[in-house]
Design a protein around this motif. Structure first.
Motif, PDB file in Angstrom:
ATOM      1  N   THR A  15       0.930  -1.356   0.280  1.00 22.84           N
ATOM      2  CA  THR A  15      -0.065  -0.106  -0.018  1.00 22.84           C
ATOM      3  C   THR A  15       0.925   1.192  -0.146  1.00 22.84           C
ATOM      4  N   LEU A  16       2.028   1.174   0.842  1.00 14.63           N
ATOM      5  CA  LEU A  16       2.744   2.525   0.808  1.00 14.63           C
ATOM      6  C   LEU A  16       3.618   2.712  -0.524  1.00 14.63           C
ATOM      7  N   SER A  17       3.769   1.586  -1.014  1.00 13.13           N
ATOM      8  CA  SER A  17       4.620   1.880  -2.367  1.00 13.13           C
ATOM      9  C   SER A  17       3.735   2.237  -3.481  1.00 13.13           C
ATOM     10  N   LYS A  18       2.431   1.913  -3.401  1.00  8.92           N
ATOM     11  CA  LYS A  18       1.739   2.535  -4.527  1.00  8.92           C
ATOM     12  C   LYS A  18       1.446   4.196  -3.991  1.00  8.92           C
ATOM     13  N   ALA A  19       1.366   4.454  -2.705  1.00 10.42           N
ATOM     14  CA  ALA A  19       1.343   5.724  -2.366  1.00 10.42           C
ATOM     15  C   ALA A  19       2.441   6.684  -2.575  1.00 10.42           C
ATOM     16  N   VAL A  20       3.536   6.137  -2.512  1.00  7.96           N
ATOM     17  CA  VAL A  20       4.823   6.776  -2.734  1.00  7.96           C
ATOM     18  C   VAL A  20       4.866   7.091  -4.217  1.00  7.96           C
ATOM     19  N   SER A  21       4.659   6.052  -5.137  1.00  5.43           N
ATOM     20  CA  SER A  21       4.635   6.168  -6.501  1.00  5.43           C
ATOM     21  C   SER A  21       3.551   7.639  -6.834  1.00  5.43           C
ATOM     22  N   GLU A  22       2.470   7.481  -6.089  1.00  5.69           N
ATOM     23  CA  GLU A  22       1.396   8.534  -6.524  1.00  5.69           C
ATOM     24  C   GLU A  22       1.836  10.080  -6.080  1.00  5.69           C
ATOM     25  N   LEU A  23       2.576   9.958  -5.089  1.00 10.57           N
ATOM     26  CA  LEU A  23       3.085  11.158  -4.396  1.00 10.57           C
ATOM     27  C   LEU A  23       4.212  11.907  -5.477  1.00 10.57           C
ATOM     28  N   LYS A  24       4.838  10.954  -5.958  1.00  8.18           N
ATOM     29  CA  LYS A  24       6.025  11.464  -6.930  1.00  8.18           C
ATOM     30  C   LYS A  24       5.307  12.062  -8.033  1.00  8.18           C
ATOM     31  N   GLU A  25       4.241  11.158  -8.697  1.00  7.63           N
ATOM     32  CA  GLU A  25       3.576  11.513  -9.825  1.00  7.63           C
ATOM     33  C   GLU A  25       2.739  12.999  -9.665  1.00  7.63           C
ATOM     34  N   THR A  26       2.142  12.887  -8.644  1.00  5.39           N
ATOM     35  CA  THR A  26       1.249  14.225  -8.686  1.00  5.39           C
ATOM     36  C   THR A  26       2.161  15.474  -8.074  1.00  5.39           C
ATOM     37  N   LYS A  27       2.878  15.310  -6.912  1.00  5.08           N
ATOM     38  CA  LYS A  27       3.690  16.654  -6.413  1.00  5.08           C
ATOM     39  C   LYS A  27       5.135  16.494  -6.592  1.00  5.08           C
ATOM     40  N   GLY A  28       5.546  15.618  -7.038  1.00  2.00           N
ATOM     41  CA  GLY A  28       7.141  15.683  -7.582  1.00  2.00           C
ATOM     42  C   GLY A  28       7.935  15.202  -6.102  1.00  2.00           C
ATOM     43  N   ILE A  29       7.235  14.747  -5.135  1.00  2.00           N
ATOM     44  CA  ILE A  29       7.878  14.555  -3.818  1.00  2.00           C
ATOM     45  C   ILE A  29       8.254  13.104  -3.661  1.00  2.00           C
ATOM     46  N   THR A  30       9.624  12.607  -3.167  1.00  2.00           N
ATOM     47  CA  THR A  30       9.812  11.324  -2.999  1.00  2.00           C
ATOM     48  C   THR A  30      10.264  11.529  -1.475  1.00  2.00           C
ATOM     49  N   PRO A  31       9.447  10.594  -0.563  1.00  2.00           N
ATOM     50  CA  PRO A  31       9.912  10.642   0.751  1.00  2.00           C
ATOM     51  C   PRO A  31      11.148  10.158   1.008  1.00  2.00           C
ATOM     52  N   SER A  32      11.584  10.794   1.976  1.00  2.00           N
ATOM     53  CA  SER A  32      13.146  10.701   2.251  1.00  2.00           C
ATOM     54  C   SER A  32      13.345  10.348   3.814  1.00  2.00           C
ATOM     55  N   LEU A  33      14.119   9.376   4.141  1.00  2.00           N
ATOM     56  CA  LEU A  33      14.275   9.179   5.614  1.00  2.00           C
ATOM     57  C   LEU A  33      15.952   9.055   5.882  1.00  2.00           C
ATOM     58  N   THR A  34      16.334   9.567   7.019  1.00  2.00           N
ATOM     59  CA  THR A  34      17.772   9.634   7.218  1.00  2.00           C
ATOM     60  C   THR A  34      17.684   9.050   8.526  1.00  2.00           C
ATOM     61  N   VAL A  35      18.450   7.816   8.744  1.00  2.00           N
ATOM     62  CA  VAL A  35      18.726   7.303   9.769  1.00  2.00           C
ATOM     63  C   VAL A  35      20.250   7.621  10.613  1.00  2.00           C
ATOM     64  N   VAL A  36      20.194   8.022  11.809  1.00  2.00           N
ATOM     65  CA  VAL A  36      21.490   8.190  12.448  1.00  2.00           C
ATOM     66  C   VAL A  36      21.882   7.280  13.458  1.00  2.00           C
ATOM     67  N   LEU A  37      22.990   6.751  13.080  1.00  2.00           N
ATOM     68  CA  LEU A  37      23.402   5.666  14.082  1.00  2.00           C
ATOM     69  C   LEU A  37      24.663   6.025  14.775  1.00  2.00           C
ATOM     70  N   VAL A  38      24.761   6.101  16.018  1.00  2.00           N
ATOM     71  CA  VAL A  38      25.853   6.618  17.030  1.00  2.00           C
ATOM     72  C   VAL A  38      26.333   5.186  17.425  1.00  2.00           C
ATOM     73  N   GLY A  39      27.695   4.956  17.212  1.00  2.00           N
ATOM     74  CA  GLY A  39      28.458   3.607  17.991  1.00  2.00           C
ATOM     75  C   GLY A  39      28.255   2.417  16.881  1.00  2.00           C
ATOM     76  N   GLU A  40      28.447   1.249  17.512  1.00  2.00           N
ATOM     77  CA  GLU A  40      28.370  -0.116  16.912  1.00  2.00           C
ATOM     78  C   GLU A  40      27.905  -1.109  17.503  1.00  2.00           C
ATOM     79  N   ASP A  41      26.689  -0.593  18.171  1.00  2.00           N
ATOM     80  CA  ASP A  41      25.956  -1.724  18.785  1.00  2.00           C
ATOM     81  C   ASP A  41      25.316  -2.752  17.817  1.00  2.00           C
ATOM     82  N   PRO A  42      25.760  -4.011  17.985  1.00  2.00           N
ATOM     83  CA  PRO A  42      25.362  -4.886  16.885  1.00  2.00           C
ATOM     84  C   PRO A  42      23.790  -5.023  16.681  1.00  2.00           C
TER      85      PRO A  42
END
Length: 287
Positions: A15-42
């Motif tokens: 469902t999200l994949s379809k909504a992402v495609s629709e948002l790209k087509e209608t508004k030219g926006i591609t959702p972007s997520l940035t994950v910040v990882l501090v350290g090396e916890d396995p």
């Protein structure tokens, strides 16, 4: 009946994949997520890899910032300020736990609430409490509600829900979401008297207490729906190896309840799927 979190998460990602495609087509926006990882916890590294993989699979942009464990709180705050001001970044997630010299509360408060896809910022908590539109809701509680509805149907009105646990990450927000679904909600915790008797009243029992196999079969009403949020690593007596178990004694409780989420494979997969949903929602709000 086992409530299949893997399937529910896969369905949500479609469902999200379809909504992402629709948002790209209608508004030219591609959702972007940035994950910040501090350290090396396995464990954190595994979680981040899964998040990055699933983000790209649904067509979103995934960025990962890895910082050494020696990173100062000041430096991390500066990194967050940069992300807050970057219009190309819609979602920011700082992977917890952080090194001990960094105050998690300070870091969470520093994230722009409109980009707080974990839903931990006080402003998002307040919006959830007030039932306001636009709140970014913590991911695990969202997943709990979706799985409860998978078992019981869309309308949860009038159900008595008992939540064991009162954390800001799961217990309190899932209780608020259940209230929004017109459930009657009881929040129980480590100091609750007659806990077993209270649990026996539940049509929906959410266990988020962090104790392996804590909830027993005689705590559960016949025909109840059980959502097990616990992730506990214990030693398998037969093999000597470690294994994951929930807060619910699955083998026994599954004999009396109508539906139960397994561990692993229940709430866990839904958490990342709902993180992607929050990222999509944040991108929509930015446009």
């Amino acid at each position: 009946m086992i409530i299949d979190g893997k399937k529910a998460a896969a369905d949500l990602r479609v469902t999200l994949s379809k909504a992402v495609s629709e948002l790209k087509e209608t508004k030219g926006i591609t959702p972007s997520l940035t994950v910040v990882l501090v350290g090396e916890d396995p464990a954190s590294q595994v979680y981040v890899r899964n998040k990055v993989k699933q983000t790209t699979e649904v067509g979103m942009i995934s960025n990962e910032i890895k910082l050494p464990a020696s990173t100062s709180q000041t430096a991390l705050l500066a990194q967050l300020a940069q992300l807050n001001n970057d219009h190309r970044v819609h979602g920011i997630l700082v992977q917890l736990p952080l090194p001990k010299h960094i105050d998690e509360n300070v870091i969470i408060a520093a994230i722009n609430p409109e980009k707080d896809v974990d839903g931990f910022h006080a402003m998002n908590s307040g919006r959830l409490l007030n039932g306001e539109a636009g709140a970014l809701v913590p991911c695990t509680p969202q997943g709990c509600i979706i799985l409860a509805k998978q078992q019981l149907g869309h309308d949860l009105s009038g159900k008595h829900a008992v939540v064991i646990g009162r954390s800001n990450i799961v217990g309190k927000p899932v209780a608020l979401l259940l209230l929004q679904e017109n459930c009657t909600v009881t929040i129980a915790h480590s100091r609750t008297k007659d806990l077993a008797q209270i649990c026996q009243q539940a049509d929906i029992l959410v266990a988020a207490v962090g104790r392996p196999n804590f909830v027993k079969a005689d705590w559960v009403k016949k025909g109840a729906t059980v959502i097990d949020v616990g992730i506990n690593r214990i030693e398998d007596e037969k093999t000597g190896k470690t294994k994951l178990v929930g807060d619910v004694d699955f083998a026994e409780v599954s004999k009396v309840c109508a539906g139960i989420t397994p561990v692993p494979g229940g709430v866990g997969p839904m958490t990342i799927a709902c993180l992607l949903k929050n990222t999509l929602d944040a991108a929509k709000l930015s446009g």
